[in-house]
Design a protein around this motif. Structure first.
Motif, short mmCIF file in Angstrom:
data_model
loop_
_atom_site.label_atom_id
_atom_site.label_comp_id
_atom_site.label_asym_id
_atom_site.label_seq_id
_atom_site.Cartn_x
_atom_site.Cartn_y
_atom_site.Cartn_z
N PRO A 77 -11.15 38.78 -10.42
CA PRO A 77 -10.43 37.51 -10.25
C PRO A 77 -9.41 37.62 -9.12
O PRO A 77 -8.99 38.71 -8.74
N VAL A 78 -9.04 36.47 -8.57
CA VAL A 78 -8.04 36.42 -7.50
C VAL A 78 -6.75 35.87 -8.09
O VAL A 78 -6.69 34.73 -8.53
N ALA A 79 -5.72 36.72 -8.14
CA ALA A 79 -4.41 36.32 -8.66
C ALA A 79 -3.56 35.80 -7.51
O ALA A 79 -3.49 36.41 -6.45
N SER A 80 -2.94 34.65 -7.73
CA SER A 80 -2.13 34.03 -6.69
C SER A 80 -0.95 33.32 -7.34
O SER A 80 -1.12 32.56 -8.29
N VAL A 81 0.26 33.58 -6.83
CA VAL A 81 1.46 32.91 -7.32
C VAL A 81 1.97 32.00 -6.22
O VAL A 81 2.23 32.46 -5.10
N LYS A 82 2.09 30.71 -6.54
CA LYS A 82 2.58 29.74 -5.55
C LYS A 82 4.04 30.05 -5.20
O LYS A 82 4.83 30.38 -6.07
N GLY A 83 4.35 29.93 -3.93
CA GLY A 83 5.74 30.06 -3.50
C GLY A 83 6.14 31.45 -3.06
O GLY A 83 7.13 31.60 -2.36
N GLY A 84 5.42 32.47 -3.46
CA GLY A 84 5.73 33.82 -3.02
C GLY A 84 7.04 34.36 -3.59
O GLY A 84 7.59 33.84 -4.55
N SER A 85 7.54 35.41 -2.95
CA SER A 85 8.77 36.07 -3.41
C SER A 85 9.97 35.18 -3.15
O SER A 85 9.99 34.38 -2.22
N LEU A 87 14.54 34.99 -3.91
CA LEU A 87 15.79 35.58 -4.38
C LEU A 87 16.59 34.45 -5.01
O LEU A 87 16.78 33.40 -4.40
N LEU A 88 17.02 34.64 -6.26
CA LEU A 88 17.76 33.59 -6.93
C LEU A 88 18.82 34.17 -7.84
O LEU A 88 18.80 35.34 -8.18
N SER A 89 19.72 33.33 -8.22
CA SER A 89 20.82 33.72 -9.10
C SER A 89 20.30 33.95 -10.51
O SER A 89 19.36 33.29 -10.94
N PRO A 90 20.92 34.88 -11.25
CA PRO A 90 20.49 35.13 -12.63
C PRO A 90 20.64 33.92 -13.55
O PRO A 90 20.04 33.86 -14.61
N VAL A 91 21.43 32.94 -13.15
CA VAL A 91 21.62 31.76 -14.00
C VAL A 91 20.67 30.63 -13.61
O VAL A 91 20.71 29.56 -14.20
N THR A 92 19.82 30.88 -12.63
CA THR A 92 18.85 29.88 -12.19
C THR A 92 17.55 30.04 -12.97
O THR A 92 17.06 31.15 -13.15
N GLU A 93 17.02 28.91 -13.44
CA GLU A 93 15.73 28.95 -14.12
C GLU A 93 14.64 29.29 -13.11
O GLU A 93 14.63 28.78 -11.99
N LEU A 94 13.74 30.16 -13.49
CA LEU A 94 12.65 30.57 -12.61
C LEU A 94 11.34 30.05 -13.18
O LEU A 94 11.01 30.28 -14.34
N VAL A 95 10.60 29.33 -12.36
CA VAL A 95 9.28 28.84 -12.76
C VAL A 95 8.26 29.43 -11.79
O VAL A 95 8.36 29.23 -10.58
N LEU A 96 7.32 30.19 -12.33
CA LEU A 96 6.25 30.76 -11.51
C LEU A 96 4.96 30.03 -11.84
O LEU A 96 4.68 29.73 -12.99
N ASP A 97 4.18 29.74 -10.82
CA ASP A 97 2.96 28.94 -10.98
C ASP A 97 1.76 29.72 -10.45
O ASP A 97 1.66 29.99 -9.26
N GLY A 131 23.34 44.63 -5.24
CA GLY A 131 23.40 44.73 -6.70
C GLY A 131 22.02 44.63 -7.32
O GLY A 131 21.02 44.45 -6.63
N PRO A 132 21.96 44.76 -8.67
CA PRO A 132 20.67 44.72 -9.36
C PRO A 132 20.01 43.35 -9.25
O PRO A 132 20.68 42.33 -9.20
N THR A 133 18.70 43.36 -9.22
CA THR A 133 17.93 42.12 -9.18
C THR A 133 16.63 42.34 -9.94
O THR A 133 16.33 43.45 -10.35
N GLN A 134 15.88 41.28 -10.17
CA GLN A 134 14.62 41.39 -10.90
C GLN A 134 13.48 40.86 -10.05
O GLN A 134 13.66 39.97 -9.23
N SER A 135 12.32 41.43 -10.28
CA SER A 135 11.11 40.98 -9.61
C SER A 135 10.09 40.64 -10.68
O SER A 135 9.91 41.40 -11.63
N CYS A 136 9.44 39.50 -10.55
CA CYS A 136 8.40 39.10 -11.50
C CYS A 136 7.09 38.95 -10.77
O CYS A 136 7.04 38.49 -9.64
N SER A 137 6.03 39.35 -11.43
CA SER A 137 4.69 39.18 -10.86
C SER A 137 3.72 38.90 -11.96
O SER A 137 3.99 39.07 -13.11
#
Length: 137
Positions: A77-85, A87-97, A131-137
């Motif tokens: 299968p081909v995995a693809s996340v819209k929008g790419g990488s 950087l956002l604030s920890p208090v910002t909601e993150l929506v991955l598509d 500082g520390p940050t998070q990466s989602c995939s």
């Protein structure tokens, strides 16, 4: 050879059963030229992980045929996340598509109707100079 009679070619494509024997009728669509010296099998006609027999029959004053076995493989299968990488604030909601992910063994219509994909999301933390940050995939 052939005594001046025209050479007629006929292509056929058959599914093989588990014993390697021809099973069923010719799978080539009626729109597929079957009298050409080259056979082009339309995309998505073959089922992944299945075996097929492609047979060419040549007829002039006599008839001869030749067959080859084809094995259809499965594509990953081909995995693809819209929008790419990003950087956002920890208090910002993150929506991955991942709606653009797809199974290349299916047609576009089949992927839309039932992509048959299972999604697994993973987030990990790493440290940048800021500082520390998070990466989602």
């Amino acid at each position: 050879g052939g005594g001046g009679l025209p050479l007629t070619l006929k292509w056929e494509l058959f599914l093989q059963d588990s014993a390697g024997a021809i099973s069923g009728s010719n799978l080539l669509p009626s729109t597929t030229p079957s009298t050409s010296t080259i056979l082009t099998i339309p995309a998505h006609l073959l089922t992944p992980l299945s075996s097929y027999t492609a047979r060419l029959t040549a007829t002039s004053s006599s008839t001869s045929s030749s067959s080859v076995t084809l094995q259809a493989s499965s594509s990953p299968p081909v995995a693809s996340v819209k929008g790419g990488s990003r950087l956002l604030s920890p208090v910002t909601e993150l929506v991955l598509d991942a709606s653009t992910s797809y199974d290349p063994d299916k047609t576009a219509a089949e992927n839309l109707a039932d992509p048959g994909l299972t999604y697994f999301w993973e987030c990990s933390q790493f440290t940048l100079p800021s500082g520390p940050t998070q990466s989602c995939s």
